[in-house]
Design a protein around this motif. Structure first.
Motif, PDB file in Angstrom:
ATOM      1  N   LEU A  68       0.851  -1.187   0.000  1.00  0.00           N
ATOM      2  CA  LEU A  68       0.000   0.000   0.000  1.00  0.00           C
ATOM      3  C   LEU A  68       0.882   1.229   0.000  1.00  0.00           C
ATOM      4  O   LEU A  68       1.733   1.392   0.886  1.00  0.00           O
ATOM      5  CB  LEU A  68      -0.928  -0.001   1.201  1.00  0.00           C
ATOM      6  CG  LEU A  68      -1.978   1.121   1.277  1.00  0.00           C
ATOM      7  CD1 LEU A  68      -3.237   0.637   1.983  1.00  0.00           C
ATOM      8  CD2 LEU A  68      -1.414   2.344   2.024  1.00  0.00           C
ATOM      9  N   THR A  69       0.715   2.091  -1.004  1.00  0.00           N
ATOM     10  CA  THR A  69       1.444   3.350  -1.093  1.00  0.00           C
ATOM     11  C   THR A  69       0.438   4.491  -1.240  1.00  0.00           C
ATOM     12  O   THR A  69      -0.775   4.258  -1.282  1.00  0.00           O
ATOM     13  CB  THR A  69       2.394   3.348  -2.302  1.00  0.00           C
ATOM     14  OG1 THR A  69       1.631   3.358  -3.517  1.00  0.00           O
ATOM     15  CG2 THR A  69       3.302   2.120  -2.285  1.00  0.00           C
ATOM     16  N   GLU A  70       0.943   5.705  -1.345  1.00  0.00           N
ATOM     17  CA  GLU A  70       0.050   6.838  -1.532  1.00  0.00           C
ATOM     18  C   GLU A  70      -0.664   6.776  -2.873  1.00  0.00           C
ATOM     19  O   GLU A  70      -1.745   7.329  -3.035  1.00  0.00           O
ATOM     20  CB  GLU A  70       0.842   8.149  -1.432  1.00  0.00           C
ATOM     21  CG  GLU A  70       1.392   8.427  -0.042  1.00  0.00           C
ATOM     22  CD  GLU A  70       2.131   9.747   0.013  1.00  0.00           C
ATOM     23  OE1 GLU A  70       2.274  10.395  -1.054  1.00  0.00           O
ATOM     24  OE2 GLU A  70       2.564  10.142   1.118  1.00  0.00           O
ATOM     25  N   VAL A  73      -2.782   0.393  -4.218  1.00  0.00           N
ATOM     26  CA  VAL A  73      -2.591  -0.879  -3.529  1.00  0.00           C
ATOM     27  C   VAL A  73      -2.278  -1.943  -4.574  1.00  0.00           C
ATOM     28  O   VAL A  73      -2.986  -2.052  -5.587  1.00  0.00           O
ATOM     29  CB  VAL A  73      -3.848  -1.276  -2.729  1.00  0.00           C
ATOM     30  CG1 VAL A  73      -3.609  -2.559  -1.948  1.00  0.00           C
ATOM     31  CG2 VAL A  73      -4.264  -0.145  -1.796  1.00  0.00           C
ATOM     32  N   SER A  90      -7.207   1.800  -4.883  1.00  0.00           N
ATOM     33  CA  SER A  90      -6.589   2.959  -4.245  1.00  0.00           C
ATOM     34  C   SER A  90      -6.628   2.796  -2.732  1.00  0.00           C
ATOM     35  O   SER A  90      -7.374   1.960  -2.202  1.00  0.00           O
ATOM     36  CB  SER A  90      -7.336   4.236  -4.643  1.00  0.00           C
ATOM     37  OG  SER A  90      -8.598   4.276  -3.995  1.00  0.00           O
ATOM     38  N   PRO A  91      -5.841   3.597  -1.990  1.00  0.00           N
ATOM     39  CA  PRO A  91      -5.899   3.523  -0.523  1.00  0.00           C
ATOM     40  C   PRO A  91      -7.276   3.861   0.035  1.00  0.00           C
ATOM     41  O   PRO A  91      -7.590   3.489   1.162  1.00  0.00           O
ATOM     42  CB  PRO A  91      -4.857   4.559  -0.080  1.00  0.00           C
ATOM     43  CG  PRO A  91      -3.915   4.656  -1.235  1.00  0.00           C
ATOM     44  CD  PRO A  91      -4.756   4.485  -2.459  1.00  0.00           C
ATOM     45  N   THR A  95      -7.164  -2.161   1.365  1.00  0.00           N
ATOM     46  CA  THR A  95      -6.203  -2.235   2.454  1.00  0.00           C
ATOM     47  C   THR A  95      -5.055  -3.155   2.040  1.00  0.00           C
ATOM     48  O   THR A  95      -5.166  -3.944   1.099  1.00  0.00           O
ATOM     49  CB  THR A  95      -6.852  -2.794   3.720  1.00  0.00           C
ATOM     50  OG1 THR A  95      -7.311  -4.140   3.447  1.00  0.00           O
ATOM     51  CG2 THR A  95      -8.040  -1.938   4.150  1.00  0.00           C
ATOM     52  N   VAL A  96      -3.941  -3.073   2.767  1.00  0.00           N
ATOM     53  CA  VAL A  96      -2.823  -3.958   2.466  1.00  0.00           C
ATOM     54  C   VAL A  96      -3.194  -5.407   2.793  1.00  0.00           C
ATOM     55  O   VAL A  96      -2.698  -6.353   2.155  1.00  0.00           O
ATOM     56  CB  VAL A  96      -1.567  -3.509   3.237  1.00  0.00           C
ATOM     57  CG1 VAL A  96      -1.725  -3.749   4.731  1.00  0.00           C
ATOM     58  CG2 VAL A  96      -0.326  -4.215   2.714  1.00  0.00           C
ATOM     59  N   SER A 211     -11.790  -0.002   4.327  1.00  0.00           N
ATOM     60  CA  SER A 211     -11.235   1.234   3.780  1.00  0.00           C
ATOM     61  C   SER A 211     -12.185   2.393   3.994  1.00  0.00           C
ATOM     62  O   SER A 211     -11.762   3.509   4.328  1.00  0.00           O
ATOM     63  CB  SER A 211     -10.944   1.061   2.291  1.00  0.00           C
ATOM     64  OG  SER A 211      -9.993   0.053   2.082  1.00  0.00           O
TER      65      SER A 211
END
Length: 284
Positions: A68-70, A73, A90-91, A95-96, A211
């Motif tokens: 997970l990054t900005e 995912v 997307s975030p 979730t990771v 999320s």
């Protein structure tokens, strides 16, 4: 007045009803026994178990990971059948943990596409060992429940059942990340690359409740801080704490109601002393 975080979230992002995650009471039938899982008590034991598994003669050994990054995912799998990574959302929607589940699902799908029901299925016994660094994902595959990301678990159990019918023994192992294991490091790298890559056209994964809940909590915290900073009331509290938090609640633990009441009055400045009573003409 401030609107609720849920109202602001709904106004800003129009979520199609067909993309909202639905969590069902059960993922699998009662007789499904779950996937065999191995979670060592320590990292040293997990690394030792990895060495044993690598030399066990298993048919397939796969490494999976989620990131997970900005930007997004991503999920990945690295195995003798190939390397594969995918941007899953997307975030704000994933979730990771969901990415870790998707990595496991991708590993099973690789095996199923190569050796599963559509291939020459000989019902010979084979073993597939899948390594991941997320214990929660392993536990969910062993005993699926009503957690967010359930729809990925449903795909995992369906694919695993198809492989088991063909004689495959599926085993999940916890492997701590960043320990210099080549397959694990490769999966981590390409999962990050997938997370940072643009979402594929037409991809519409479901929006997870976890999320959405996280986004609402962030919205509520932001609204709380904004109201704290701009309110015309509560100057006494703002002198004690620069921004709102749950830390002041720790002061009340173990106190009796009378003592709690006095402490609240002292913090807010609204107490039966001359400095406060004089503000509205009362006698001290």
């Amino acid at each position: 007045t401030l609107t609720s975080p849920l109202e602001r979230w709904g106004r800003r992002i129009a979520i199609p009803q067909n993309r909202l995650e639905v969590i069902h009471p059960h993922v699998t039938p009662p007789w499904w026994s779950g996937l065999e899982s191995h979670i060592a008590e320590t990292q040293e034991d997990a690394l030792a178990a990895h060495q044993t598994a690598v030399h066990s003669g298993a048919g397939i050994i796969a490494y999976t990971d989620g990131s997970l990054t900005e930007q997004g995912v991503g999920a990945a799998v690295v195995s003798p059948l190939g390397r594969q990574a995918v941007h899953i959302g997307s975030p704000a929607t994933h979730t990771v943990y969901a990415a870790e589940l998707r990595g496991i699902e991708m590993a099973l799908t690789q095996i199923c596409n190569t050796f599963g029901p559509t291939s020459q299925c000989s019902h010979r016994a084979y073993t597939a060992i899948i390594f991941t660094d997320n214990q929660a994902a392993i536990q969910a595959c062993s005993a699926p429940g009503r957690s967010s990301g359930q729809y990925i678990l449903s795909e995992i159990t369906r694919t695993a059942s198809q492989l088991q019918e063909c004689g495959w023994d599926i085993q999940l192992y916890w492997l701590p990340g960043h320990e210099g294991i080549h397959g694990n490091e490769c999966a981590d790298t390409i999962a990050k690359e997938a997370a940072n890559s643009p979402a594929p056209n037409g991809a519409e994964e479901l929006i997870l409740t976890a999320s959405t809940r996280r986004t609402l909590c962030m919205e509520a915290a932001s609204a709380w801080k904004n109201e704290w900073a701009t309110s015309t009331h509560g100057s006494s509290l703002r002198r004690l704490w620069k921004e709102p938090s749950r830390a002041p609640m720790l002061l009340y633990q173990g106190m009796r109601r009378a003592a709690t009441s006095v402490l609240i009055q002292m913090q807010t400045g609204k107490i039966a002393l001359a400095s406060y009573l004089g503000t509205f003409g009362a006698k001290s």
